[in-house]
Write an enzyme that holds these catalytic residues in place. Sequence first.
Site, short mmCIF file in Angstrom:
data_model
loop_
_atom_site.label_atom_id
_atom_site.label_comp_id
_atom_site.label_asym_id
_atom_site.label_seq_id
_atom_site.Cartn_x
_atom_site.Cartn_y
_atom_site.Cartn_z
NE ARG A 280 -3.76 -1.27 0.21
CZ ARG A 280 -3.97 -2.66 0.05
NH1 ARG A 280 -2.75 -3.22 -0.95
NH2 ARG A 280 -4.92 -3.38 -0.49
CD GLU A 309 -1.94 3.30 -6.77
OE1 GLU A 309 -2.97 2.72 -6.75
OE2 GLU A 309 -1.47 2.76 -5.76
CG HIS A 328 -1.87 -0.88 -8.19
ND1 HIS A 328 -2.39 0.17 -6.93
CD2 HIS A 328 -2.09 -2.27 -7.42
CE1 HIS A 328 -2.53 -0.74 -5.86
NE2 HIS A 328 -2.64 -1.56 -5.86
#
Length: 592
Positions: A280, A309, A328
């Site tokens: 995370r 993000e 990601h």
Amino acid sequence: MAGGCSTWKSVFTPTKPTLSWKLTLPKTTLPSLRKTTKRFAVFATFISSKPTVLVTEKLGEPGLDLLKNFANVDCSYNLTPEELCSKISLCDALIVRSGTKVSREVFESSGGRLKVVGRAGVGIDNVDLPAATEHGCLVVNAPTANTIAAAEHGIALLTAMARNIAQADASVKAGKWQRSKYVGVSLVGKTIAVMGFGKVGSEVARRAKGLGMSVIAHDPYAPADRACAIGVELVSFDEAISTADFISLHMPLTPATSKIFDDEAFSRMKKGVRIVNVARGGLIDEEALLRALNSGIVSQAALDVFTEEPPAKDSKLVLHENVIVTPHLGASTAEAQDGVAIEIAEAVVGALKGELASTAVNAPMVPAEVLSELAPFVSLSEKLGRLAVQLVAGGSGVKSVKLTYASARGPDDLDTRLLRAMITKGIIEPISSVFVNLVNADFLAKQRGLRITEERITLDGSPENPVEFIQVHIANVESKFASAISDFGEITVEGRVKDGKPHLTKVGSYGVDVSLEGSILLCRQIDQPGIIGKVGSILGDENVNVNFMSVGRIAPQKQAIMTIGVDEEPSSQVLKKLGDIKAVEEFVFLKL
């Protein structure tokens, strides 16, 4: 038991969860409950025809095939919020990824038809959980299918960083040939600290061992025997970050772990350490990491996740020459995507059949009259669980928990499952990314090897209150606050509800009385004049507001426990000042 009390004990053995769960209620509640049966039935409704499942984002074919064998499947992508609200009244289930916002308006627009929302992935930030629960809609996710993919991506970033793969690739494509500039480092014989020893962390550890690395791990609540079985040593946070050559992050993002890697943490690391994060983004203070890179404390970083993000295009961290980044991609393999699709499809189909998925992230509705009566005890239960687990010293692993309820009610008039679920929630959630509730509490406890037993003390007197007091006992562990160990060798905390609010009334063998609001400071001290004033002055000088204070002692001029409720978290400097008071023998700060 003397004094007109009796006890009974039970060991809860979880079985496969279903929707056919029985709630034992006082007889006086049954007439009103019958009137509201339909409202609280959750989704055990008989389905006379094929249900309809709306899929709003791309889902792997194996999952779609499974859904089509049971339901009518409507794949409608890129819906506006208005279009989603318009379609949802015709659907029994909804499957989304992270791009679809399932708001309160969606549940209101469903007219009560929507029975389950499936999130194809782990995070459920895009689903309004309170609204889902209010409307009797189950929410499930798919947390396990991407474990291997995330671990493999972590290893890919580890090796790419060590050998400067990304930078060298860009250099060659720019027409350069800079062999001497991109000399890397070997992994063999290096120490890697795996921060978080859950599913992904343990898989990373296995693979790092295969690369010839020495693996240590930090996870305060991971069983030592599970780590030992794959040749991993569990160590403290400080030892892990100060001795490792590489640090790989696999911790959940909780209030306790948010920005845990800050300037102070980086200052304690070995100079030249390399960091990988596929967990995370919020675990790392990104400004602090940038400073550590520029100073040379951190030699390189490989990041798959970010606080925001996508990150800003001009992010100095992303553009840093010693940082490699990916967007990601931890779960982005064809196999993982198919696995997620199957996992979420199975959970949704099971829910539509009337089964409760073990991956449920919200609780079914509880009758209002029962919830109203238990509400203050529900809050007390969760807070006692949170306090108890924070008293456990890292490395020992919580395996055995005993819950004691004292009540004047008979067994048929007090159902403790909700209280047990909330204590389990308090124990597990602070150190995990899972969501614990009445649906999945026992499953998650069993999954983590947590054996929960219950003991009831039957009291004489009026059964006006459902519970007089609740105790949580954790056995076979060490405590970071020695006074929390009772005469029976267990970490023990006890609480009661007073004037509708939860209170802590016992720590170990010491009686205390403090409202469980804000956070708690526990101090063991020599009982002598002036200590309360000194502690209060230190906190006041640092603008830490004290909302409650009590002192429990064994005898005058002997040892005493001072329990202080505070509204703000004291700084490390404040805690050091408290520890420097000669009469203070030990202390601990506990967050609620």
